[in-house]
Write an enzyme that holds these catalytic residues in place. Structure first.
Site, PDB file in Angstrom:
ATOM      1  N   LYS A  23       0.832  -1.221   0.000  1.00 25.24           N
ATOM      2  CA  LYS A  23       0.000   0.000   0.000  1.00 25.24           C
ATOM      3  C   LYS A  23       0.861   1.263   0.000  1.00 25.24           C
ATOM      4  CE  LYS A  23      -1.745   1.519   4.054  1.00 25.24           C
ATOM      5  NZ  LYS A  23      -1.469   2.916   4.393  1.00 25.24           N
ATOM      6  N   ASN A  24       1.833   1.312   0.914  1.00 26.64           N
ATOM      7  CA  ASN A  24       2.596   2.551   1.088  1.00 26.64           C
ATOM      8  C   ASN A  24       3.568   2.818  -0.058  1.00 26.64           C
ATOM      9  OD1 ASN A  24       1.216   2.962   3.413  1.00 26.64           O
ATOM     10  ND2 ASN A  24       2.916   2.498   4.807  1.00 26.64           N
ATOM     11  N   ARG A  95      -4.460  10.427   4.843  1.00 27.28           N
ATOM     12  CA  ARG A  95      -3.361  11.367   5.098  1.00 27.28           C
ATOM     13  C   ARG A  95      -2.383  11.451   3.928  1.00 27.28           C
ATOM     14  NH1 ARG A  95      -2.418  14.003   9.454  1.00 27.28           N
ATOM     15  NH2 ARG A  95      -0.345  14.365   8.653  1.00 27.28           N
ATOM     16  N   CYS A 119      -4.105  13.548  14.016  1.00 31.31           N
ATOM     17  CA  CYS A 119      -4.464  12.176  13.727  1.00 31.31           C
ATOM     18  C   CYS A 119      -4.335  11.446  15.060  1.00 31.31           C
ATOM     19  CB  CYS A 119      -3.468  11.703  12.669  1.00 31.31           C
ATOM     20  SG  CYS A 119      -3.251   9.975  12.486  1.00 31.31           S
ATOM     21  N   ARG A 124       1.242  14.768  13.579  1.00 30.90           N
ATOM     22  CA  ARG A 124       1.546  14.570  12.160  1.00 30.90           C
ATOM     23  C   ARG A 124       1.492  15.855  11.326  1.00 30.90           C
ATOM     24  NH1 ARG A 124      -0.853   8.825  10.171  1.00 30.90           N
ATOM     25  NH2 ARG A 124       0.977   8.800   8.850  1.00 30.90           N
ATOM     26  N   PRO A 125       2.351  16.825  11.663  1.00 33.05           N
ATOM     27  CA  PRO A 125       2.390  18.053  10.859  1.00 33.05           C
ATOM     28  C   PRO A 125       2.969  17.790   9.470  1.00 33.05           C
ATOM     29  CG  PRO A 125       4.179  18.031  12.456  1.00 33.05           C
ATOM     30  CD  PRO A 125       3.366  16.789  12.706  1.00 33.05           C
ATOM     31  N   ILE A 126       2.852  18.789   8.569  1.00 33.00           N
ATOM     32  CA  ILE A 126       3.453  18.641   7.230  1.00 33.00           C
ATOM     33  C   ILE A 126       4.493  19.744   6.994  1.00 33.00           C
ATOM     34  CG2 ILE A 126       1.568  17.355   6.145  1.00 33.00           C
ATOM     35  CD1 ILE A 126       0.728  20.069   4.833  1.00 33.00           C
ATOM     36  N   ASP A 127       5.039  20.259   8.107  1.00 36.81           N
ATOM     37  CA  ASP A 127       5.995  21.365   7.984  1.00 36.81           C
ATOM     38  C   ASP A 127       7.206  21.014   7.118  1.00 36.81           C
ATOM     39  OD1 ASP A 127       6.441  19.576  10.188  1.00 36.81           O
ATOM     40  OD2 ASP A 127       8.062  20.873  10.878  1.00 36.81           O
ATOM     41  N   LEU A 128       7.658  19.758   7.192  1.00 38.93           N
ATOM     42  CA  LEU A 128       8.860  19.385   6.418  1.00 38.93           C
ATOM     43  C   LEU A 128       8.553  19.361   4.919  1.00 38.93           C
ATOM     44  CD1 LEU A 128      10.120  16.511   8.758  1.00 38.93           C
ATOM     45  CD2 LEU A 128      10.888  18.892   8.695  1.00 38.93           C
ATOM     46  N   ASP A 310       5.160   0.685  12.267  1.00 43.08           N
ATOM     47  CA  ASP A 310       3.922   0.001  11.850  1.00 43.08           C
ATOM     48  C   ASP A 310       3.826  -1.423  12.405  1.00 43.08           C
ATOM     49  OD1 ASP A 310       3.081   2.210  10.533  1.00 43.08           O
ATOM     50  OD2 ASP A 310       3.478   1.482   8.518  1.00 43.08           O
ATOM     51  N   VAL A 332       8.761   7.142  16.886  1.00 43.77           N
ATOM     52  CA  VAL A 332       8.404   7.811  15.625  1.00 43.77           C
ATOM     53  C   VAL A 332       7.133   8.657  15.778  1.00 43.77           C
ATOM     54  CG1 VAL A 332       7.864   7.468  13.173  1.00 43.77           C
ATOM     55  CG2 VAL A 332       9.554   6.005  14.293  1.00 43.77           C
ATOM     56  N   ARG A 402      -8.328  -0.652   5.314  1.00 41.68           N
ATOM     57  CA  ARG A 402      -7.555   0.380   4.620  1.00 41.68           C
ATOM     58  C   ARG A 402      -6.214  -0.189   4.178  1.00 41.68           C
ATOM     59  NH1 ARG A 402      -6.073   4.294   8.611  1.00 41.68           N
ATOM     60  NH2 ARG A 402      -4.507   4.577   7.010  1.00 41.68           N
TER      61      ARG A 402
HETATM   62  C1  UD1 Z   1       4.502   6.813   6.495  1.00 41.09           C
HETATM   63  C2  UD1 Z   1       3.638   5.577   6.385  1.00 41.09           C
HETATM   64  C3  UD1 Z   1       3.221   5.094   7.760  1.00 41.09           C
HETATM   65  C4  UD1 Z   1       4.453   4.888   8.649  1.00 41.09           C
HETATM   66  C5  UD1 Z   1       5.313   6.147   8.657  1.00 41.09           C
HETATM   67  C6  UD1 Z   1       6.614   5.956   9.400  1.00 41.09           C
HETATM   68  C7  UD1 Z   1       2.523   5.925   4.268  1.00 41.09           C
HETATM   69  C8  UD1 Z   1       1.268   6.181   3.530  1.00 41.09           C
HETATM   70  N1  UD1 Z   1       2.471   5.904   5.590  1.00 41.09           N
HETATM   71  O1  UD1 Z   1       3.702   7.839   7.079  1.00 41.09           O
HETATM   72  O2  UD1 Z   1       2.523   3.867   7.607  1.00 41.09           O
HETATM   73  O3  UD1 Z   1       4.023   4.614   9.965  1.00 41.09           O
HETATM   74  O4  UD1 Z   1       5.650   6.531   7.305  1.00 41.09           O
HETATM   75  O5  UD1 Z   1       7.332   4.886   8.883  1.00 41.09           O
HETATM   76  O6  UD1 Z   1       3.551   5.692   3.662  1.00 41.09           O
HETATM   77  N2  UD1 Z   1       6.693  14.664  10.717  1.00 41.09           N
HETATM   78  C9  UD1 Z   1       6.847  15.997  11.021  1.00 41.09           C
HETATM   79  N3  UD1 Z   1       6.724  16.914  10.006  1.00 41.09           N
HETATM   80  C10 UD1 Z   1       6.457  16.546   8.717  1.00 41.09           C
HETATM   81  C11 UD1 Z   1       6.311  15.171   8.422  1.00 41.09           C
HETATM   82  C12 UD1 Z   1       6.433  14.249   9.448  1.00 41.09           C
HETATM   83  O7  UD1 Z   1       7.092  16.369  12.173  1.00 41.09           O
HETATM   84  O8  UD1 Z   1       6.364  17.428   7.849  1.00 41.09           O
HETATM   85  C13 UD1 Z   1       6.795  13.658  11.803  1.00 41.09           C
HETATM   86  C14 UD1 Z   1       5.473  12.916  12.018  1.00 41.09           C
HETATM   87  O9  UD1 Z   1       4.583  13.659  12.829  1.00 41.09           O
HETATM   88  C15 UD1 Z   1       5.936  11.629  12.657  1.00 41.09           C
HETATM   89  C16 UD1 Z   1       7.294  11.382  11.987  1.00 41.09           C
HETATM   90  O10 UD1 Z   1       7.699  12.632  11.417  1.00 41.09           O
HETATM   91  O11 UD1 Z   1       6.093  11.794  14.034  1.00 41.09           O
HETATM   92  C17 UD1 Z   1       7.258  10.322  10.897  1.00 41.09           C
HETATM   93  O12 UD1 Z   1       6.326  10.696   9.910  1.00 41.09           O
HETATM   94  P1  UD1 Z   1       6.482  10.314   8.375  1.00 41.09           P
HETATM   95  O13 UD1 Z   1       7.748   9.549   8.173  1.00 41.09           O
HETATM   96  O14 UD1 Z   1       6.281  11.540   7.570  1.00 41.09           O
HETATM   97  O15 UD1 Z   1       5.274   9.335   8.185  1.00 41.09           O
HETATM   98  P2  UD1 Z   1       4.195   9.345   7.031  1.00 41.09           P
HETATM   99  O16 UD1 Z   1       4.844   9.608   5.721  1.00 41.09           O
HETATM  100  O17 UD1 Z   1       3.038  10.191   7.425  1.00 41.09           O
END
Ligand code: UD1
Length: 422
Positions: A23-24, A95, A119, A124-128, A310, A332, A402
């Site tokens: 899926k991912n 997401r 969530c 789970r911010p998207i700042d990065l 996961d 994480v 899902r």
């Molecule tokens: C993906 C996987 C999810 C897995 C996760 C970690 C998909 C669809 N989902 O989620 O199953 O559990 O990787 O292996 O592929 N973070 C920030 N800012 C950002 C982005 C992330 O602070 O802009 C933080 C998140 O809040 C979290 C950590 O980084 O604490 C890891 O998140 P991330 O690696 O981005 O996970 P996803 O891509 O959402």
């Protein structure tokens, strides 16, 4: 609301199971295919709720997509039209829909995407993601529940350092960078196998990428991408879930279509617990003589190649069965212990202190009504149900559906009694 009714497993496993496409990996690869007006063909696409939501989002943004679920084959091409907005009702369901931002910036030079919000498993911010786009020349504005990104002159390459090796941010930046002007370097990039699968597909579409699978990815922008064919890699978390299941109920399970390299941290922990994990005739085989001899272990979740977050919930369930106190530290996500309250309803003896769970193994579990609190938390309660006494009713199973393709069918093929009730 649909639910599963699960009976305890009596006897010893002696079966084989085939792992579906990941899926991912499929989600970002569908996005990548939507970067070209030529039609790409993707095989091994699992039939899952999340995949179907991503399909709807990409169609809304202008992709033409045909999905033959019988053959797990999807064709994707960008029509040149469609909306530049991913609305809230779509983003809220998935997401990973935030990846539409990279697609929109690359194809339309502008993106309006509903803020994904928090969530249950963490903020789970998207700042990065946004810092990456800003470094590439996008003007970012946020307000009224939306994020707007504008790159009227197109994106340019940039040096981007990620504060955390975020999987989603790495993928989003890759999607935007492949057709940007000049070179993009992502430092402290995520190096999960899903990133490598995405890079492999983008490269076969004509992208110029090196370093995927390491913490430094270099992308030289190209003018145009073309059609490609790609088979999605096997799902390493589904693989790990079945490995954990075999450990929890005992016997022998042959796992077909698994990549042993991708599940090394899981194999290592299972071996430490006393399970046999070997490769045989192209299968991954997990064998457990006597589940009463399983030993407790300590686990810390980390980005790849560390122990995957996961797999944390399924292992929490497994550690309820072992001897001694198992310790799991989740680094994480800040709140990924939703399954613990449900396991406790089944009688588990688990204490949480901050980001660490202490699991007293050997406490007998009893079946009851529980909820699949999220995708992997759902797998945790199903595993526990297999060695609990009496029937377990699992509610909110849409979370499980899902991410696990035909789970009841696969479990039944192993001799497990599970019914899906609408
Ligand atoms: C993906 C996987 C999810 C897995 C996760 C970690 C998909 C669809 N989902 O989620 O199953 O559990 O990787 O292996 O592929 N973070 C920030 N800012 C950002 C982005 C992330 O602070 O802009 C933080 C998140 O809040 C979290 C950590 O980084 O604490 C890891 O998140 P991330 O690696 O981005 O996970 P996803 O891509 O959402």
């Amino acid at each position: 609301m649909a639910k599963y009714i699960v009976q305890p497993y009596k006897g010893k496993l002696n079966s084989r199971v085939k792992i579906s496409g990941c899926k991912n990996a499929a989600l970002p690869i569908m996005c990548a295919a939507a970067l070209s007006t030529e039609t790409s063909t993707i095989t091994e696409v699992p039939d899952l709720i999340d995949i179907n939501i991503m399909k709807d989002i990409l169609v809304h943004l202008g992709a033409n997509i045909q999905y033959d679920k019988q053959t797990s084959t999807m064709t994707v091409a960008y029509s040149g039209n469609g909306s530049f907005e991913a609305p809230y009702d779509m983003v809220d369901k998935l997401r990973a829909s935030v990846l539409s931002m990279g697609v929109l910036l690359a194809t339309k030079g502008m993106a309006k995407v509903a803020s994904p919000g928090g969530c249950p498993i963490g903020a789970r911010p998207i700042d990065l993601h946004l810092k990456g786009f800003a470094a590439m020349g996008a003007e970012i504005q946020q307000g009224h529940g939306y994020v707007m990104a504008m790159a009227s002159k197109g994106l340019h390459g940039a040096n981007i350092y990620l504060d955390f090796p975020s999987v989603g941010a790495t993928e989003n930046i890759m999607l935007a960078a492949v057709t940007a002007r000049g070179e993009t370097i992502i430092d402290n990039a995520a190096n999960e196998p899903e990133i490598v699968d995405l890079a492999t597909f983008l490269s076969s579409m004509g992208a110029d990428i090196s370093g995927a699978g390491t913490d430094k990815i270099r992308i030289q922008g190209v003018k145009k991408l073309h059609a490609a064919e790609h088979a999605i890699m096997p799902d390493r978390i589904e693989t790990g879930s079945f490995m954990t299941l075999a450990a929890a109920i005992g016997g022998r399970l042959e796992i077909v279509n698994a990549i042993p390299e991708h599940v090394k941290p899981i194999s290592a922990k299972l071996r430490e617990m006393g399970c046999q994990v070997v490769e045989e005739d192209g299968c991954l085989v997990v064998e457990v003589e006597d589940t009463s001899k399983l030993k407790a272990v300590d686990i810390k979740t980390l980005p790849h190649p560390g122990f995957p977050t996961d797999m944390q919930a399924p292992f929490t369930a497994l550690l309820c069965r072992s001897h001694g106190t198992g310790i799991i530290t989740e680094t994480v996500f800040e709140n990924r212990f939703l399954h613990v309250q449900e396991l406790k309803r089944m009688g588990a003896n688990i204490k949480i202190d901050g980001r660490t769970a202490y699991i007293e193994g050997g406490t007998p579990l009893t079946g009851t009504k529980v909820k699949a609190m999220d995708l992997r938390a759902g797998m945790a309660v199903i595993l526990a149900a297999l060695f609990a006494e009496g029937t377990t009713e699992v509610d909110d199973i849409y979370h499980v559906e899902r991410g696990y393709e035909d789970l009841p069918g696969k479990l039944r093929s192993l001799g497990i009694e599970i019914a899906r009730i609408d």
